[in-house]
Design an enzyme around this catalytic site. Structure first.
Site, PDB file in Angstrom:
ATOM      1  NE  ARG A 139      -2.024   4.267   1.199  1.00  0.00           N
ATOM      2  CZ  ARG A 139      -1.593   4.319   2.451  1.00  0.00           C
ATOM      3  NH1 ARG A 139      -2.349   4.845   3.393  1.00  0.00           N
ATOM      4  NH2 ARG A 139      -0.404   3.845   2.764  1.00  0.00           N
ATOM      5  CB  SER A 179      -3.927  13.143   6.271  1.00  0.00           C
ATOM      6  OG  SER A 179      -3.684  13.031   7.638  1.00  0.00           O
ATOM      7  NE  ARG A 202      -0.557  -0.247   4.903  1.00  0.00           N
ATOM      8  CZ  ARG A 202       0.178  -1.259   5.389  1.00  0.00           C
ATOM      9  NH1 ARG A 202       0.214  -2.422   4.760  1.00  0.00           N
ATOM     10  NH2 ARG A 202       0.848  -1.118   6.508  1.00  0.00           N
ATOM     11  CG  HIS A 203       3.568   2.512   2.107  1.00  0.00           C
ATOM     12  ND1 HIS A 203       3.218   1.491   2.942  1.00  0.00           N
ATOM     13  CD2 HIS A 203       3.352   3.651   2.789  1.00  0.00           C
ATOM     14  CE1 HIS A 203       2.813   2.000   4.107  1.00  0.00           C
ATOM     15  NE2 HIS A 203       2.877   3.296   4.031  1.00  0.00           N
TER      16      HIS A 203
END
Length: 468
Positions: free
Chosen positions: A442, A394, A253-254
């Site tokens: 994502r 975020s 996931r990176h």
RNA sequence: GCCCGGGUGGUGUAGUGGCCCAUCAUACGACCCUGUCACGGUCGUGACGCGGGUUCAAAUCCCGCCUCGGGCGCCA
């Protein structure tokens, strides 16, 4: 049996054949003659004499009769070779090519119930435009699997597969929908520099480069630049662009180069930023549901795909750690001030079962540019938006008061002077503002249930991959 | 950065010290076949990541390197 249709084109997007003839090869008079009247395989109608061009998907030679399946971006069509009734050279050329060679075929289209798409072409002439080698590095017909690494090394061939192509058609639709949603909210699309003198936070690893003999870095976020723009005449901005992170992580996931979908607006608070976040993510899902049914089908998701409905639950950090602790999934109970471990995020995601926000984080674990609550400076206005499987967003309300901002730099051990280009604009009228950053890959990954984030990028950059 | 697990024909795999000059599928080559649609059939070509070591014997055990994947940390 229904015919293979041009992906997505019938659902509102422009279709060359609806505007008249195929324009793709007609707009430029210098194209080779044989390309001018090229017809997409999906548009070949019985009774027409057409030239179709594309890749040799498969040849099935039954002896006296043989079938060549020709594939283009719109679908596939069967070309029939009846050996006794056709020119020997034509048969030899047509059946002698390797799979995945590029050919063009001119011939009459006939209705044929026995053909896979209900029509087939009887060739009158055939050109081999680009012969493919006999041994391919992966099998575009999908009969034999390939590992992700092999696929990424041969992305061109990999994207000849419908299910892989579908991911990127959907990605394009998501980006279109996101832009449209932002524009509906009167945000202006901006492009900020990717080569910068200083990092955003200082803490994260940056890629150093040399810039005419000076030290420079690849930007890890448009954060500071988009904030500078809310104080400009634009007030409300968004950007869809690359970010670079030099973390040596090795996970599904990176990425070291990712696409960030950023939003920032003057005169809104963090709760309004969450509203926007929710609207943008929902708009992306709805657009895919509405315009990408063929692609969802190619991915086998047509039944389960569902756009989120209604508001995403908003949990405070305190509620989040309590709920994680209540699941009993963690060996050690979380206490106030802990960051949420991956395992905890997963347990909470399972518990909540849909997209959700985590709000009111401890100030100490959120970046300096996030504003604290006015009535409790230990609480941050920062928020994360989570998919049940991972963090997507975020955001927060930003610190717009010059004195507080500079104090925040110092508290984090950063030199405010190094960020003077940024901080000084807070002296000349910086409005209160809020915003967020959404991980583009994502979003695609969680939307489509991809196992590895690299599948959502054409040419991913990760710890070991620098090419192609 | 720490930790774990892999690398076998073009591709994907089986094979845990001798039964392996290595299994199966697909691809590729040759031949047969007039309605295939994962076409079918017969025959054939093609591989143990690199280097060193242990052993009578290594794809298999050990060491180093290269390489791939994953977990944690971290993550706008």
């Amino acid at each position: 049996m229904s015919r293979v249709r041009l992906s997505g084109r019938e659902s509102g997007r422009s279709n060359a054949s609806e505007r008249g003839e195929d324009t793709m090869f007609k707009t430029n008079g210098r194209e080779p003659r044989r390309m001018r009247n090229r017809t997409y395989t999906a548009d070949a109608e019985p009774g027409d004499t057409v030239t179709v061009a594309g890749w040799v998907h498969e040849i099935r030679d039954l002896g006296g009769i043989a079938f060549l399946i020709l594939r283009d971006t719109s679908g596939k069509i069967q070309v029939k070779f009846e050996k006794d009734e056709m020119d020997d050279d034509l048969v030899e050329t047509g059946l002698g090519v390797h799979r995945e060679s590029v050919i063009s075929v001119t011939g009459e289209v006939a209705e044929e119930p026995r053909a896979p798409t209900g029509v087939e072409v009887t060739p009158e002439s055939l050109d081999v435009i680009a012969e493919a080698e006999a041994q391919l590095p992966l099998d575009p017909s999908g009969k034999v699997d390939a590992e992700l690494s092999t696929r990424l090394d041969n992305r061109t061939l990999d994207l000849r597969k419908d299910e892989v192509k579908a991911i990127f058609e959907i990605r394009a639709e998501v980006q279109r929908a996101v832009r449209e949603q932002f524009r509906d909210l009167r945000a202006t699309e901006i492009n900020t520099p990717k080569i910068v003198a200083t990092g955003t936070e200082g803490g994260t690893e940056l890629f150093p480069i040399t810039y005419f003999g000076k030290e420079a870095f690849m930007n890890q976020s448009p954060q500071l630049f988009k904030q500078l723009m809310v104080g400009s005449g634009l007030e409300r901005v968004f950007e869809v662009g690359p970010i670079f992170r030099a973390e040596e992580h090795n996970t599904p996931r990176h990425l070291n180069e990712a696409t960030s979908i950023d939003f920032e607006s003057a005169f809104i608070d963090h709760t309004e930023a969450m509203d926007v976040c929710e609207a943008v993510v929902t708009a992306a899902y709805e657009a895919v549901e509405e315009n990408c049914q063929d692609e969802l089908e190619a991915l086998g998701l047509e039944d389960e795909f569902e756009a989120p409905s209604g508001e995403f639950p908003r949990l405070t950090y305190e509620e989040a750690i309590q709920r994680i602790n209540a699941t009993g999934e963690l060996d050690e109970q979380l206490v106030w001030g802990d960051d949420l471990p991956t395992e905890g995020e997963k347990a909470l995601g399972e518990d909540v079962g849909e997209h959700y926000f985590i709000t009111d984080w401890p100030s100490e674990i959120k970046p300096f540019y996030i504003k604290d609550h006015d009535d409790d400076e230990t609480l941050s206005t920062g928020f994360d938006m989570m998919h049940p499987n991972m963090e997507l967003v975020s955001g927060g309300q930003r610190e717009h008061r010059f004195d507080h901002l500079v104090a925040g730099f110092e508290q984090q051990g950063l030199d405010p002077d190094a960020f003077e280009y940024y901080t000084k604009m807070f002296k000349y009228g910086m409005p209160p503002h809020a915003g967020f950053g959404l991980g583009g890959e994502r979003l695609i990954m969680t939307m489509l249930g991809l196992e590895n984030i690299r599948e959502a990028v054409l040419f991913p950059r990760d710890r070991q991959r620098l090419s192609p």
